[in-house]
Design an enzyme around this catalytic site. Sequence first.
Site, PDB file in Angstrom:
ATOM      1  CG  HIS A 119      43.070 -23.342   6.102  1.00 36.23           C
ATOM      2  ND1 HIS A 119      43.511 -24.613   6.424  1.00 36.23           N
ATOM      3  CD2 HIS A 119      41.735 -23.460   5.944  1.00 36.23           C
ATOM      4  CE1 HIS A 119      42.493 -25.447   6.444  1.00 36.23           C
ATOM      5  NE2 HIS A 119      41.401 -24.768   6.161  1.00 36.23           N
ATOM      6  CG  ASP A 149      46.640 -25.421   7.593  1.00 35.58           C
ATOM      7  OD1 ASP A 149      46.444 -24.240   7.913  1.00 35.58           O
ATOM      8  OD2 ASP A 149      45.809 -26.104   6.952  1.00 35.58           O
ATOM      9  N   GLY A 223      34.204 -25.992   6.076  1.00 36.29           N
ATOM     10  CA  GLY A 223      33.650 -25.687   7.393  1.00 36.29           C
ATOM     11  C   GLY A 223      34.072 -26.702   8.432  1.00 36.29           C
ATOM     12  CG  ASN A 224      33.572 -31.011   8.421  1.00 40.86           C
ATOM     13  OD1 ASN A 224      32.798 -31.121   7.488  1.00 40.86           O
ATOM     14  ND2 ASN A 224      33.294 -31.464   9.629  1.00 40.86           N
ATOM     15  CB  SER A 225      39.031 -26.421   7.882  1.00 45.41           C
ATOM     16  OG  SER A 225      39.140 -26.893   6.571  1.00 45.41           O
ATOM     17  N   GLY A 281      69.615 -33.286  10.848  1.00 47.93           N
ATOM     18  CA  GLY A 281      70.889 -33.014  10.194  1.00 47.93           C
ATOM     19  C   GLY A 281      71.312 -34.059   9.183  1.00 47.93           C
TER      20      GLY A 281
END
Length: 484
Positions: A119, A149, A223-225, A281
Amino acid sequence: MIMTRHINKILLALSAALVALACLLLLPVMTPANAQLLPESRDDIQMSFAPLVREASPAVVNVYSERLVRQSANPYSGHPFFDRFFGPNSFGVPQERVESSLGSGVIVGEDGVIVTNNHVVQGADALRVVLSDRREFEAELVLADERTDLAVLRIDPEGEVLPTLQYADTRLVEVGDLVLAIGNPFGVGQTVTSGIVSATARTDVGISDYAFFIQTDAAINPGNSGGALIDNAGRLVGVNTAIFSRSGGSNGIGFAIPSEMVRRIVDSAINEGRVVRPWVGLRGQAVTAEIARSMELERPGGLLVTEIYPDGPADLAGLRRGDLLLKFDGRDVFDENGLRFLSATLAAGDSAPISILRNGEQRTLNMTVTAPPGATDAELILLEGENPLSGAEVANLSPALAEELRRDPFDEGVLVNRIVRRSYAYRSGVRPGDIVIEVNGQAITTVEELEEALNAEAEDGSKLRVWQIAVDRNGRRLSQSFRL
């Protein structure tokens, strides 16, 4: 008399000294193992994380993404009434502006391989990486995986060996372990916050399809992402991804993607150029307290196997319906999300031990995970001709296609993936996501059967003009007649 008094004083002093000496000797034995010791020197008082941060922080970078946005000069553009009479770009040439966003990243390859959140870079036209020493590099997007992500970038350090973070073994991470979060919150510059691991294996967060997050109370903000969550040895425990907040700021509940998944995505990007997710499965149900009582279990736990895909990894490993799956590769399993994550950290062809409970007896089996079988989106077929589904893009449903389209891998039939505008299929009312199950009373299981049924002749040998088509739409059977 006076002599006796002096002797008594001397004996009393000697007794006190002996008691004090005994206490000193017995103090280590009497002190509880978990007692907190007071600092005994100036160095003890000044203990800090500074050496750890000094070593780890150069491997954490800032990631800037830029996206070109076209915006009409007319403030009323986009209003349905205005656009209908004057056009969407009337009264002014569309203006262009650049939108910038900021995140963090972690250098995991000394040749310039960087991992961050998907993101952070999604939709970007240009990417720029700024190292901790303020040097800037243009970055190339190697792989972006929305399902986890995570995204992998590469920069060219021109032969320089960059500092990296080594992966921690998150199987050894425990609640209460000290961790540090390094990133660039709110764009103020590289920042370090400390905390502990608040929880592991969070699967009900709803952030990504492969949820198995490490929760921490280390302050994480926008901002830490994409930044690093490290342990007290400076190893990468996880990539900071999200926070739980009603205000937008840190409330002490942050989530990081475990390093084992980070390593899998990075390896896939570098070695394969794409992510091939193995599967097991099977379908299962989390064990509730009521189910645990009915199975005479001491406590709820494990995943109750309710369905097994024929000839899939679970079937070949010897699993049966009704088995209770307790562990996968040495890790506890509580629900399908957790099992999906654990299997996805392996590569297709890898084997893992599984622990099950069958008829009250615990057993250990060996499972080899494989890539899901069947057609992928590369095998989609566009129907043509004079029939109600002409212009529909269809494919045989398979576990592989279901994985790509985020559908249930146990679904069967012919999936309508896309419909061309102004085609017969567009006017018929069939929608993308429908599963064609019947045409003129004939059950449909493959694209070949569908094409034969649509192009069949009428009873008198003439060209077919009427069709009765039944589809499955979100579990509901819908049937309708069509005439051309």
